[in-house]
Design an enzyme around this catalytic site. Structure first.
Site, PDB file in Angstrom:
ATOM      1  N   LYS A  22       0.851  -1.193   0.000  1.00 21.73           N
ATOM      2  CA  LYS A  22       0.000   0.000   0.000  1.00 21.73           C
ATOM      3  C   LYS A  22       0.884   1.240   0.000  1.00 21.73           C
ATOM      4  CE  LYS A  22       0.829   1.224   4.481  1.00 21.73           C
ATOM      5  NZ  LYS A  22       1.559   2.456   4.883  1.00 21.73           N
ATOM      6  N   ASP A 150      -2.511  -1.484  10.501  1.00 26.93           N
ATOM      7  CA  ASP A 150      -2.823  -1.598   9.075  1.00 26.93           C
ATOM      8  C   ASP A 150      -3.486  -2.919   8.700  1.00 26.93           C
ATOM      9  OD1 ASP A 150      -1.737   0.893   8.626  1.00 26.93           O
ATOM     10  OD2 ASP A 150       0.197   0.144   7.924  1.00 26.93           O
TER      11      ASP A 150
END
Length: 299
Positions: A22, A150
């Protein structure tokens, strides 16, 4: 292969999964919490750089991990192992079976790209597929929360999300498809914990300019929206950050920024520049940074 191994191979169920990296298109640290964590507002986008995982349900209980990177821990220090253990502890379908994980690392470690968190979230999603979707997406996200900030994002099916809390409260967003990204990593491990501890020393009240989702109709202003509160602190510790940004800007990036807590920097390129230009820029950067240069797109 002995008889027992042969029987195990016949009954084991396997699944190959890809765990995406990401980038943070914005990251603002809002405040320090009583528990020592920080409240954030961040726009996360999954991109097409992947770790490769194979999950295998086995007759033997427990969780085992093999990894292509010899520096990666294979025990419960590894988020992927902890994710598998968390799933097995909740599952009523797995019985006495265990899990074997084979992990091929392609996402740099300690790079601000969420590699370990992605592996963990992908393990949760993969085991859920192997066990006929025993848990809902919301239940997987809840299972992921104790594992790390996350991990809920990667346990979800969201391609992009606006995250608040410690990064675990998610609001889905559409992917940023009209840009290409070039990721450059200097091969320097950055401790997220250390960066946040340093940031807390300089934390001061500020207007929450970037603490809002970036909407589809605002895409023309994405390049102005990009911001990372942690970048200045990491740049002081890692001068390569500014060097990589300058190289990307000099080679035509519309915007450049550090991802997460670093040390990866990414350049944003309009899709209209074409793949030939992207390849040329990657070639230039690879002369200095070798295999730590990646051309990716939003997924």
């Amino acid at each position: 292969m002995d008889r027992n191994e042969g029987e195990l191979a016949q009954v084991a169920t396997r699944l190959h999964m890809r765990a995406p990296a990401k980038v943070n298109l914005s990251l603002q640290v809002l405040s320090r919490r009583a528990d020592g964590y920080h409240d954030l507002a961040t726009h996360m986008q999954k991109v097409s750089l992947y770790d490769e995982l194979e999950l295998c349900l086995t007759k033997q209980s427990g969780v085992s991990l093999v990894c292509s990177d010899g520096d990666i821990p294979l025990d419960e220090k590894n988020l992927a192992v902890r994710a598998a253990l968390a799933y097995l502890a909740r599952s009523s379908r797995v019985g006495q079976r265990g899990v074997r994980i084979s992990l091929e690392k392609n996402i740099p470690v300690g790079a601000g790209l969420g590699g370990g968190s992605s592996d963990a979230g992908t393990v949760l999603r993969g085991l859920n597929q192997l066990l006929d979707n025993e848990f809902s997406e919301e239940e997987l996200i809840e299972m992921a929360r104790p594992l790390g900030a996350d991990v809920p994002f990667f346990a979800s099916e969201m391609s992009a999300a606006f995250a608040t809390g410690i990064g675990d409260i998610l609001q889905p967003l559409e992917s940023t498809k009209e840009f290409d990204f070039i990721l450059v990593n200097p091969g320097i491990f950055i401790s997220t914990k250390e960066i946040f501890e340093r940031f807390s020393l300089t934390l001061s009240p500020k207007r929450n300019i970037f603490a809002r989702p970036f909407r589809v109709h605002e895409r023309a202003s994405l390049l102005d929206y990009m911001h990372n509160d942690l970048e200045e602190i990491v740049s002081d510790l890692c001068p390569a950050i500014d060097e990589m940004k300058s190289l990307l800007e000099a080679n035509g990036a519309s915007a450049v920024m550090m991802s997460g807590s670093g040390s990866t920097v990414f350049g944003v390129f309009q899709r209209s520049v074409g793949q030939k230009k992207i390849n040329q820029v990657c070639k230039v950067l690879s002369c200095k940074y070798g295999e730590k240069v990646f051309a990716v797109q939003a997924v």
